[in-house]
Design a protein around this motif. Structure first.
Motif, PDB file in Angstrom:
ATOM      1  N   ARG A 112       5.767  12.295  -3.858  1.00 42.85           N
ATOM      2  CA  ARG A 112       5.069  11.411  -4.776  1.00 42.85           C
ATOM      3  C   ARG A 112       4.197  12.248  -5.699  1.00 42.85           C
ATOM      4  NH1 ARG A 112       1.555   8.772  -1.423  1.00 42.85           N
ATOM      5  NH2 ARG A 112       3.234   7.402  -0.732  1.00 42.85           N
ATOM      6  N   LEU A 113       4.311  12.009  -7.015  1.00 42.50           N
ATOM      7  CA  LEU A 113       3.474  12.689  -7.992  1.00 42.50           C
ATOM      8  C   LEU A 113       2.726  11.651  -8.816  1.00 42.50           C
ATOM      9  CD1 LEU A 113       5.948  15.464  -9.276  1.00 42.50           C
ATOM     10  CD2 LEU A 113       4.125  15.699  -7.575  1.00 42.50           C
ATOM     11  N   SER A 114       1.534  11.986  -9.270  1.00 39.51           N
ATOM     12  CA  SER A 114       0.713  11.052 -10.038  1.00 39.51           C
ATOM     13  C   SER A 114       0.719  11.429 -11.517  1.00 39.51           C
ATOM     14  CB  SER A 114      -0.718  11.039  -9.506  1.00 39.51           C
ATOM     15  OG  SER A 114      -1.310  12.325  -9.629  1.00 39.51           O
ATOM     16  N   THR A 115       0.374  10.430 -12.357  1.00 38.40           N
ATOM     17  CA  THR A 115       0.267  10.665 -13.801  1.00 38.40           C
ATOM     18  C   THR A 115      -1.169  10.355 -14.228  1.00 38.40           C
ATOM     19  OG1 THR A 115       1.142   8.438 -14.254  1.00 38.40           O
ATOM     20  CG2 THR A 115       2.720  10.256 -14.184  1.00 38.40           C
TER      21      THR A 115
ATOM     22  N   ARG B  74       5.457  -3.305  -6.288  1.00 33.62           N
ATOM     23  CA  ARG B  74       4.761  -2.219  -6.979  1.00 33.62           C
ATOM     24  C   ARG B  74       5.241  -2.060  -8.422  1.00 33.62           C
ATOM     25  NH1 ARG B  74       1.145   0.583  -4.347  1.00 33.62           N
ATOM     26  NH2 ARG B  74       1.133   2.127  -6.016  1.00 33.62           N
ATOM     27  N   GLN B  75       6.008  -3.038  -8.904  1.00 29.71           N
ATOM     28  CA  GLN B  75       6.396  -3.097 -10.305  1.00 29.71           C
ATOM     29  C   GLN B  75       7.115  -1.811 -10.733  1.00 29.71           C
ATOM     30  OE1 GLN B  75       2.803  -4.184 -12.417  1.00 29.71           O
ATOM     31  NE2 GLN B  75       2.316  -5.776 -10.946  1.00 29.71           N
TER      32      GLN B  75
ATOM     33  N   GLU C  22       0.844  -1.190   0.000  1.00 33.26           N
ATOM     34  CA  GLU C  22       0.000   0.000   0.000  1.00 33.26           C
ATOM     35  C   GLU C  22       0.883   1.244   0.000  1.00 33.26           C
ATOM     36  OE1 GLU C  22      -3.274   0.096  -0.188  1.00 33.26           O
ATOM     37  OE2 GLU C  22      -3.532  -2.089  -0.153  1.00 33.26           O
ATOM     38  N   LEU C  23       0.382   2.288  -0.611  1.00 38.57           N
ATOM     39  CA  LEU C  23       1.131   3.542  -0.592  1.00 38.57           C
ATOM     40  C   LEU C  23       1.260   4.046   0.843  1.00 38.57           C
ATOM     41  CD1 LEU C  23      -0.378   5.439  -3.665  1.00 38.57           C
ATOM     42  CD2 LEU C  23       1.881   4.386  -3.490  1.00 38.57           C
TER      43      LEU C  23
ATOM     44  N   GLY D  23       9.179   5.004 -11.171  1.00 41.07           N
ATOM     45  CA  GLY D  23       7.749   4.953 -11.426  1.00 41.07           C
ATOM     46  C   GLY D  23       7.202   3.593 -11.038  1.00 41.07           C
ATOM     47  N   ASP D  24       5.855   3.486 -10.890  1.00 43.73           N
ATOM     48  CA  ASP D  24       5.274   2.205 -10.516  1.00 43.73           C
ATOM     49  C   ASP D  24       4.072   1.853 -11.388  1.00 43.73           C
ATOM     50  OD1 ASP D  24       2.954   3.431  -9.519  1.00 43.73           O
ATOM     51  OD2 ASP D  24       3.499   3.181  -7.417  1.00 43.73           O
TER      52      ASP D  24
END
Length: 374
Positions: free
Chosen positions: A340-343, A306-307, A32-33, A321-322
């Protein structure tokens, strides 16, 4: 026999690489994050798009431009500062390998094994390769170098496409359908052939030195796959790479000798700087090693399964990245998450690449996100 061996390589290695593009087991539950308080600031400064990414993607960063290619064969040069389009070219075929560029020339390989060279947005020439390619071509010194799946190395003149030489080496029964190692050190071409890092004369195609980073282990040919996988890390005269599911190691490029090697499983390449080497293992434990002797500096377990992508080292930060499209900024000193930034929610599809303080991230759905930590 060579054709039979290659077909076997494509089938077996395709099964392996198909599940290794994301570097954890399908049955393992991703961590989990974690809850974080950002220790640094950062934001997305511009976005762009390419076609959905269904091939091993890599981003070329040269001068003031990022050069990217989508699976549909469209190649773009984007200005690093604001994402504005410099030029666009369509090679007319779907791609099997990402783009390589020296800032002027850009080279890609299609699914029909065709090497295509672009000069400032115009297709200059096309040449058919004998076997498939998954690694981005290397463009350097007005030459184009291609590493094929059977670990042959082909050299072409960038101006007219003339074949200059080909290096064929005795290979393993199977090879990995995943981007290998190809790069440069001073006047030496660097390629991965099996578990060996090889220094090649770029003018003649002759071998200057070899150093084995990994050793094949296992009871069958699939388990014994130990090809070097990209990206490679260069820090001065030290070159470091990963041997698939086998080892990490560093080589002195001046002497062509192994400095150190550690038996550490993993499926993706490495990143680093002058002092440390960074990589994730098969369970996505992210670690740092002393680049001079291989001693472990820290291990971070907040990203288990988390790949992760291969890491980018930038300043005092490691960037990965994950599989959910998150980009994590980790302290180089401690391994603690700083930001942490999201795409767009789809997996990050390639190792993040930096020009100056601008980091470009590409996702499986074709999103391009330029980020700047502050």
């Amino acid at each position: 026999m060579r054709t039979i061996r290659l077909l076997g390589a494509l089938l077996a290695a395709g099964l392996v690489s198909g599940c290794s593009l994301f570097s954890s087991s399908n049955t393992a539950k991703p961590a989990e994050l974690e809850q974080i308080t950002p220790a640094i600031a950062g934001r997305v400064v511009w976005t762009a798009r390419v076609d959905n990414v269904k091939f091993p993607l890599a981003i070329a960063a040269r001068g003031e431009q990022f050069v990217v290619a989508g699976g549909d064969g469209v190649v773009q040069s984007l200005r690093a500062s604001d994402g504005q389009l410099n030029w666009r070219a369509d090679v007319g075929q779907k791609l099997s390998a990402a783009v390589g560029s020296d800032g002027r020339f850009a080279a890609v390989v299609t699914r029909d094994n065709e090497l295509v060279l672009i000069d400032s947005g115009q297709v200059l020439w096309r040449k058919t390769l004998p076997t498939p390619t998954f690694a981005a071509p290397l463009v350097a010194g007005e030459r184009v170098f291609v590493l094929t799946v059977d670990r042959q190395v082909h050299a072409f003149d960038a101006q007219d496409g003339r074949k200059l030489w080909v290096l064929r080496r005795p290979g393993e029964p199977l090879t990995l359908a995943q981007p290998g190692v190809i790069g440069a050190y001073k006047d030496t071409l660097i390629v991965g052939q099996g578990a060996r890092l090889t220094g090649v004369d770029p003018l003649q195609g002759s071998v200057r030195w070899e150093a084995s980073i990994g050793n094949a282990r296992g009871t069958n040919e699939v388990e014994r796959l130990a090809d070097l996988v990209g990206p490679m890390q260069r820090s001065g005269e030290i070159l470091c790479a990963r041997s698939f599911q086998s080892a990490l190691g560093c080589v002195n490029a001046e002497r062509g000798s192994l400095i150190w090697s550690r038996n550490i499983g993993g499926k993706l390449g490495v990143g680093g700087d002058a002092k440390q080497l960074f990589a994730a293992d098969a369970s996505d434990r992210l670690s740092a090693w002393n680049i001079a002797n291989g001693d472990v500096q820290w291990t971070a377990e907040q990203f288990l399964n988390r790949q992760l992508t291969a890491p980018l080292s930038l300043g005092q930060t490691v960037v990965v990245g994950d599989y959910e499209g998150y980009v994590h900024f980790v302290s180089q000193e401690t391994g603690k998450t700083q930001l942490r930034l999201s795409t767009d929610g789809s997996p990050v599809a390639a190792t993040p690449v930096a020009l100056g303080q601008t980091i470009l991230v590409a996702t499986r759905n074709g999103g391009l996100f330029a980020m700047r930590p502050e």
